[in-house]
Design an enzyme around this catalytic site. Structure first.
Site, PDB file in Angstrom:
ATOM      1  N   SER C  20       0.825  -1.203   0.000  1.00 56.89           N
ATOM      2  CA  SER C  20       0.000   0.000   0.000  1.00 56.89           C
ATOM      3  C   SER C  20       0.866   1.264   0.000  1.00 56.89           C
ATOM      4  O   SER C  20       1.834   1.362   0.751  1.00 56.89           O
ATOM      5  CB  SER C  20      -0.883  -0.004   1.244  1.00 56.89           C
ATOM      6  OG  SER C  20      -1.586   1.216   1.350  1.00 56.89           O
ATOM      7  N   ILE C  70       4.345  10.914   3.778  1.00 53.61           N
ATOM      8  CA  ILE C  70       3.330  11.430   2.855  1.00 53.61           C
ATOM      9  C   ILE C  70       2.172  11.998   3.670  1.00 53.61           C
ATOM     10  O   ILE C  70       1.547  12.976   3.277  1.00 53.61           O
ATOM     11  CB  ILE C  70       2.817  10.296   1.923  1.00 53.61           C
ATOM     12  CG1 ILE C  70       3.984   9.615   1.185  1.00 53.61           C
ATOM     13  CG2 ILE C  70       1.757  10.804   0.961  1.00 53.61           C
ATOM     14  CD1 ILE C  70       4.757  10.483   0.255  1.00 53.61           C
ATOM     15  N   ASN C  98      -6.454  -0.551   1.468  1.00 56.67           N
ATOM     16  CA  ASN C  98      -5.824  -0.219   2.744  1.00 56.67           C
ATOM     17  C   ASN C  98      -6.638   0.907   3.373  1.00 56.67           C
ATOM     18  O   ASN C  98      -6.845   1.948   2.751  1.00 56.67           O
ATOM     19  CB  ASN C  98      -4.378   0.195   2.452  1.00 56.67           C
ATOM     20  CG  ASN C  98      -3.567   0.501   3.696  1.00 56.67           C
ATOM     21  OD1 ASN C  98      -3.655   1.592   4.249  1.00 56.67           O
ATOM     22  ND2 ASN C  98      -2.765  -0.445   4.139  1.00 56.67           N
ATOM     23  N   ASN C 126      -4.734  -0.448   8.256  1.00 55.80           N
ATOM     24  CA  ASN C 126      -3.454   0.194   8.557  1.00 55.80           C
ATOM     25  C   ASN C 126      -3.511   0.764   9.966  1.00 55.80           C
ATOM     26  O   ASN C 126      -4.066   1.833  10.193  1.00 55.80           O
ATOM     27  CB  ASN C 126      -3.177   1.295   7.533  1.00 55.80           C
ATOM     28  CG  ASN C 126      -1.858   1.988   7.806  1.00 55.80           C
ATOM     29  OD1 ASN C 126      -1.119   1.597   8.705  1.00 55.80           O
ATOM     30  ND2 ASN C 126      -1.565   3.011   7.033  1.00 55.80           N
ATOM     31  N   CYS C 129       0.711   3.336  10.708  1.00 55.08           N
ATOM     32  CA  CYS C 129       1.392   4.379   9.948  1.00 55.08           C
ATOM     33  C   CYS C 129       2.122   5.312  10.897  1.00 55.08           C
ATOM     34  O   CYS C 129       1.505   5.897  11.790  1.00 55.08           O
ATOM     35  CB  CYS C 129       0.415   5.189   9.110  1.00 55.08           C
ATOM     36  SG  CYS C 129       1.283   6.457   8.152  1.00 55.08           S
ATOM     37  N   GLY C 216      12.451  -0.128   2.321  1.00 53.63           N
ATOM     38  CA  GLY C 216      13.452  -0.534   1.340  1.00 53.63           C
ATOM     39  C   GLY C 216      14.371  -1.618   1.880  1.00 53.63           C
ATOM     40  O   GLY C 216      14.214  -2.072   3.016  1.00 53.63           O
ATOM     41  N   GLY C 242       8.838  -5.727   3.137  1.00 48.78           N
ATOM     42  CA  GLY C 242       9.912  -4.935   3.728  1.00 48.78           C
ATOM     43  C   GLY C 242      11.181  -5.167   2.932  1.00 48.78           C
ATOM     44  O   GLY C 242      11.904  -6.106   3.186  1.00 48.78           O
TER      45      GLY C 242
HETATM   46  C1  LIG Z   1       5.766   6.293  -0.021  1.00 45.98           C
HETATM   47  C2  LIG Z   1       5.136   5.226   0.807  1.00 45.98           C
HETATM   48  C3  LIG Z   1       3.787   5.316   1.154  1.00 45.98           C
HETATM   49  C4  LIG Z   1       3.188   4.348   1.943  1.00 45.98           C
HETATM   50  N1  LIG Z   1       1.858   4.436   2.245  1.00 45.98           N
HETATM   51  C5  LIG Z   1       1.259   3.467   2.979  1.00 45.98           C
HETATM   52  C6  LIG Z   1      -0.138   3.501   3.242  1.00 45.98           C
HETATM   53  O1  LIG Z   1      -0.850   4.378   2.773  1.00 45.98           O
HETATM   54  N2  LIG Z   1      -0.674   2.521   4.032  1.00 45.98           N
HETATM   55  C7  LIG Z   1       0.103   1.501   4.535  1.00 45.98           C
HETATM   56  O2  LIG Z   1      -0.412   0.637   5.234  1.00 45.98           O
HETATM   57  N3  LIG Z   1       1.416   1.426   4.259  1.00 45.98           N
HETATM   58  C8  LIG Z   1       2.017   2.386   3.501  1.00 45.98           C
HETATM   59  N4  LIG Z   1       3.373   2.291   3.225  1.00 45.98           N
HETATM   60  C9  LIG Z   1       4.135   1.155   3.735  1.00 45.98           C
HETATM   61  C10 LIG Z   1       4.270   0.055   2.684  1.00 45.98           C
HETATM   62  O3  LIG Z   1       3.004  -0.437   2.325  1.00 45.98           O
HETATM   63  C11 LIG Z   1       5.157  -1.088   3.189  1.00 45.98           C
HETATM   64  O4  LIG Z   1       4.603  -1.601   4.364  1.00 45.98           O
HETATM   65  C12 LIG Z   1       6.571  -0.624   3.458  1.00 45.98           C
HETATM   66  O5  LIG Z   1       6.954   0.281   2.462  1.00 45.98           O
HETATM   67  C13 LIG Z   1       7.582  -1.765   3.569  1.00 45.98           C
HETATM   68  O6  LIG Z   1       7.820  -2.385   2.348  1.00 45.98           O
HETATM   69  P1  LIG Z   1       9.037  -1.975   1.352  1.00 45.98           P
HETATM   70  O7  LIG Z   1      10.282  -1.932   2.170  1.00 45.98           O
HETATM   71  O8  LIG Z   1       9.054  -3.023   0.296  1.00 45.98           O
HETATM   72  O9  LIG Z   1       8.687  -0.638   0.815  1.00 45.98           O
HETATM   73  C14 LIG Z   1       3.962   3.263   2.420  1.00 45.98           C
HETATM   74  C15 LIG Z   1       5.312   3.162   2.073  1.00 45.98           C
HETATM   75  C16 LIG Z   1       5.894   4.116   1.267  1.00 45.98           C
HETATM   76  C17 LIG Z   1       7.347   3.980   0.912  1.00 45.98           C
END
Ligand SMILES: Cc1cc2nc3c(=O)[nH]c(=O)nc-3n(C[C@H](O)[C@H](O)[C@H](O)COP(=O)(O)O)c2cc1C
Ligand SMILES: Cc1cc2nc3c(=O)[nH]c(=O)nc-3n(C[C@H](O)[C@H](O)[C@H](O)COP(=O)(O)OP(=O)(O)OC[C@H]3O[C@@H](n4cnc5c(N)ncnc54)[C@H](O)[C@@H]3O)c2cc1C
Ligand SMILES: Cc1cc2nc3c(=O)[nH]c(=O)nc-3n(C[C@H](O)[C@H](O)[C@H](O)COP(=O)(O)OP(=O)(O)OC[C@H]3O[C@@H](n4cnc5c(N)ncnc54)[C@H](O)[C@@H]3O)c2cc1C
Ligand SMILES: Cc1cc2nc3c(=O)[nH]c(=O)nc-3n(C[C@H](O)[C@H](O)[C@H](O)COP(=O)(O)O)c2cc1C
Ligand code: FES
Ligand code: FES
Lengths: 304, 261, 304, 261
Positions: C20, C70, C98, C126, C129, C216, C242
């Site tokens: 998400s 954000i 989400n 969620n 956050c 990341g 993650g």
């Molecule tokens: C720019 C950005 C916006 C995100 N927005 C949401 C969100 O709206 N709701 C949510 O549950 N997680 C949000 N996340 C978290 C991601 O869904 C995910 O849990 C997190 O980025 C870990 O995965 P990754 O390391 O592959 O990015 C966001 C992450 C990023 C980087």
């Protein structure tokens, strides 16, 4: 230009030490760098008796960091005093001894022994090692237990006490406060992060211990935030650490609220890092016309 | 032991995925003993931080060289580097082999794969000639035959697929030789842990001395991190010793094999 | 070869979705990849009303990762249904929405609205956050509050409920259990890590919001461990995420105990990642002669 | 919009820290409109993951080029790459400039530093000639004078240190020109935010149209992450819009400046 800082009664000639467990007992790197230029030497964690540590593999490389599960291998208090203290005692810079135990009483006993030794710079209470079954992180995540450990050590020694905080708590403030209230002279923020890695080809964990602590540049943004949060919660100084590779990283920790910093994992791949950090802080102060390094502490501008 | 930024003097493919890398390192080269290693920071690697250990293969003037196999991301990045580019090196590290002296035991060197790299300097510095037993999976894994021949050592080869020398493990020609005679002979081995274990067993069976260079994952390479330990006999019990500092070379009788790969 | 998995009632044709907030509302990346090849599309967090989000800078690059704050900018339920649902509804693959709120009631109301909409694949709660003052992480770090949110949503919808867990807790097990007991059909592990970065030249935080979430490759070893710990605590399936950059990363999460995975930050720098991960999982199964992807779940060998 | 792995056709230093990079991108080149950008993944960067946005400078056949300044780790790594090496590019992205048509308003292009890169294609595609106002700190920051002269555009220069053209900001020659006449003229600007703000103010004062290319930090570049937003008027209020998608070019009257750098 003044680079010296105070951690309780401990005076450091500059704000840079090394992180416990990443610098052995000081002597090993003395062949590669001038250890006497550091602010202090911090040694690997010691408990009362010798500890064999975990089976291997004990470390694994991961993206921009590493995992370790050394299991606090160590010579115990007597072994340390016999084998490593003669070298450390002769250094011009103070030694910070990282200590731990599996009970509150053991922490206090170790503190008492090092108090009696004389000449120790400070004690760092490791209440946050993720790699041992007992005596590890649980002391660092429960304010009550943390308070007991610090209180008992406080009663056992007049040496400066540095409490080394656990990173994986929703809110570091109450724990920081608990350590301060129980008489800690400073905080060390932060220890490694519980983590793991699996080799998908063999399906085996990359560490024999399965889980270990993540350290290195990967964790820096989380560590900086923990330092900032802790610094808002307490008045005592903070030694910031987690992924420091260069002077900019160190200054970032200082600006977030740290009074001193420790170089950890970077020692392993670049043993010159701590000295480069000291030189870089000096350059930064010159460039920015800062006469006392303490002015950098907490100087970041949270308002826009 | 020195940390030095060193220049690549030459870099050549040896066979398939093996490479020979020569580095100019005037401070380090004169200090090197056979069996010691260099801990190399491969600067183009950015998200992989740790140094990689490599046995020192040859020493010539102010240069030393390593002979390595491309097995993962570090050696891959290394293999793309060219003469003139720089590496950071900490060397010489570790406790090496006891160099055989004329009149002493005859050295029998046993190597598997890149283990051969640790053997050449030992043979060269030895004032007593001996035999090198070398094993590998395929013909390409048999390294340095010519180099040993050039310094007057005999080489016996075994490959698992039979493509060169005897078919099977390197211990087959070794055992054949020892059955002839094991007296006044000493084993020196470097290679994968199962091979070392087999050599240790042979030394025990023939009641002969053996020095083994152990291959453990390393982190600091200089004794601070305690990553690279193996179990070593200590009185009635054992203790963990650091292969980067107390090792990598051990008298085989000291080693507690339980728990090794 | 079977790649399909079940997340409660939700069937995914393969175990790969997107995280998400890293895939907009599906339509944006549809110009670069075939979205219909995913296991599911997961959209950016939605609350009842439109949300403007935080001031800029909202993102910052850090070592092997990024920070974001954000502030959950979004169109609200009605805006979403009007602007984005027509595209998503037509996809061959299910949409995971989400959702969040600042009160338990709001969560439930949003759940009710999407239940009424019809055609939604699943709801992801969620509760973790780090970038909003209210309704953020506190729901995800307190088992009681978490239980209330999940219970209320459970009462409001029959859609599959996925609870998205907070990473910075000393022990994820009680929270995972609380979500399961309150009726969650699955867990998503993990959200981003509270973190910050300071520009030492300007002394300003790199995010206008000061702190943000670290995501990341940097966080992968911590996330894998959280998945393993959570999978031991519950019976419901886990969506692991993650730092996934390639199939090996995804398989690592599956082996640690995840039933499905989500590609997050990697979409931003390599929009093909999710499809490459699917292809890579297929290759791995072929090479290892695995006929059902479910066999990979939890298949790592913790014993030596 | 396409994602393509593209080869570097040529890579040359323009002046000091400015470079011109030509990429072969047959799918992308034909689609490009002035003011659009390319989102570039610099593959040698390993611990810095995000793409970097660059305006598209020139288009020729199946190639396009960018003109960039080395300012940080990404552009530094880029500057070390050579012809033949590969980059990953997503392009063309964003909503570009309205191309001036013969008989319409006379275009006055205002550029600061690398902002000049976004201007060339606009001038080239414009069927109505105009004037380019270009500013920078020093002489070396004044780019593309010859390129504009070659397509018959007049260039007016200002440098902050007075080393070339007028001394001061680019708005000085611009204001001088507008005081002559602002009628039937339209501004197009690209450069640092303070410059854009000043141009926006001038447009307001002279009650003339202006299109500004906004410079916000980007992450995804394609509208998914919501990193790159600016405040844009919406009815009586404002909304955040994505400069990568709804922008980077906006009518200056739409922009809410409060909160910008
Ligand atoms: C720019 C950005 C916006 C995100 N927005 C949401 C969100 O709206 N709701 C949510 O549950 N997680 C949000 N996340 C978290 C991601 O869904 C995910 O849990 C997190 O980025 C870990 O995965 P990754 O390391 O592959 O990015 C966001 C992450 C990023 C980087
Ligand atoms: C004392 C000693 C001497 C060595 N001498 C040689 C030599 O002369 N020639 C040669 O080709 N190789 C030698 N090796 C092995 C060499 O260090 C590894 O092949 C190399 O580290 C692999 O790095 P990589 O990044 O390519 O592999 P990756 O698998 O990507 O490495 C990941 C991590 O695991 C470690 N690692 C992986 N394999 C090994 C291994 N076999 N031993 C130790 N660490 C490993 C790496 O150092 C790194 O930290 C020696 C190892 C030791 C301990
Ligand atoms: C629409 C648009 C068009 C652009 N066109 C050009 C051009 O034609 N020529 C040119 O030289 N530059 C241009 N830029 C700026 C260029 O993107 C940055 O100089 C570049 O991203 C810096 O990367 P770095 O790794 O060298 O710097 P670092 O400071 O190391 O970058 C760190 C992070 O900040 C971001 N960042 C840093 N500076 C900027 C900036 N000014 N704008 C956006 N993001 C930034 C980077 O993308 C990266 O994510 C443009 C920016 C935008 C938004
Ligand atoms: C191999 C290794 C061993 C460590 N041993 C200890 C220890 O004995 N006691 C302790 O308090 N911290 C120990 N740590 C944690 C470090 O002191 C430090 O808190 C952590 O590594 C974060 O800093 P870094 O990212 O700069 O390495 C160890 C870390 C590593 C990598
Ligand atoms: S590798 Fe660090 S102690 Fe041996
Ligand atoms: S950069 Fe991601 S929405 Fe614009």
């Amino acid at each position: 230009m003044n680079l010296s800082v105070q951690i309780g009664k401990l005076r450091m000639q500059n704000p840079v030490t090394v992180a416990s467990g990443t610098f052995g007992y000081g002597a090993e790197y003395a062949r590669l760098i001038d250890v006497n230029q550091l602010g202090a030497v911090t040694v690997k964690g010691i408990r009362l008796n010798p500890v064999p540590g975990n089976p291997t593999p004990r470390t694994a490389e991961v993206t921009s960091g590493m995992l370790n599960a050394i299991g606090l291998q160590g010579p115990g208090v007597d072994g340390f005093i016999k084998k490593y203290w003669p070298f450390l005692r002769e250094l011009k810079v103070p030694t910070i001894i990282n200590i731990w135990g599996t009970t509150v009483e053991e922490y206090a006993e170790v503190a008492r022994r090092f108090d009696a030794l004389g000449g120790v710079g400070a004690l760092e209470l490791n209440v946050s090692c993720p790699n041992i079954k007992e005596g590890g992180a649980q002391f660092g995540t429960d304010p009550k237990l943390l308070s007991q450990v610090v209180t008992a050590c406080r009663a056992a020694t007049t040496l400066p006490l540095i409490t080394k905080m656990s990173p994986n708590v929703p809110n570091i403030a109450p724990l920081a406060k608990a350590a301060e209230d129980a008489g800690s002279d400073a905080l060390a923020v932060t220890n490694s992060f519980p983590a793991m890695a699996i080799d998908v080809n063999t399906r085996k964990p990359k560490l024999a211990n399965i889980t270990g602590g993540l350290t290195g540049p990967a964790i820096k943004p989380i560590a900086v935030k923990l330092v900032w949060e802790a610094s808002k919660a307490v008045k005592i100084p903070i030694i910031g650490m987690g992924g420091i590779q260069n002077a900019d990283d160190a200054i970032e920790f200082l600006m977030a609220g740290a009074t001193a910093v420790a170089v950890g994992t970077a020692n392993f791949y670049e043993p010159q890092t701590s000295l480069q950090v000291i030189a870089g802080i000096r350059d930064f102060m010159e460039k920015k016309k800062i006469s006392d390094v303490k002015e950098i502490t907490g100087s970041f501008l949270p308002g826009k | 032991m020195h940390e030095q930024t060193v220049q690549i003097v030459s870099h050549e493919r040896d066979a398939e995925s093996y490479f020979r890398l020569v580095l100019r390192a005037p401070q380090i080269a004169p200090l090197i003993q056979p069996g010691q290693f260099a801990h190399v920071r491969i600067l183009p690697l950015k998200d992989a931080l740790l140094r990689r250990p490599f046995s020192i293969f040859q020493v010539a003037g102010d240069t030393f060289s390593i002979l390595y196999k491309n097995v993962g991301k570090g050696t891959q990045a290394l293999s793309r580097m060219r003469a003139g580019e720089e590496l950071s090196v900490i060397a010489p590290l570790g406790h090496g082999f006891t160099v055989p002296k004329a009149g002493g035991e005859t050295p029998l060197l046993v190597a598997g794969g890149y283990g051969m790299a640790a053997m050449f300097l030992l043979a060269q510095r030895s004032t007593q000639r001996g035999i090198v037993f070398v094993g590998g999976r395929r013909r390409v894994d048999i390294l340095c035959e010519k180099d040993f021949a050039a310094i007057g050592w005999e080489v016996r080869v075994a490959t698992e697929d039979g493509s060169h020398g005897e078919k099977g493990f390197v211990t087959i020609p070794l055992l054949a030789e020892l059955k002839r005679t094991a007296a006044k002979r000493k084993l020196f081995a470097c290679g994968p842990t199962p091979m070392l274990k087999a050599v240790g067993k042979i030394a025990e069976d023939f009641n002969m001395p053996a020095e083994l260079s152990m291959d453990e994952h390393m982190c600091c390479g200089v004794g601070t991190c305690l990553a690279c330990v193996i179990k070593v006999k200590a009185g009635d019990s054992w203790e963990y010793q650091r292969t980067c500092t107390e090792g990598p070379v051990y008298d085989s009788r000291q080693i507690v094999w339980e728990g090794t790969k």
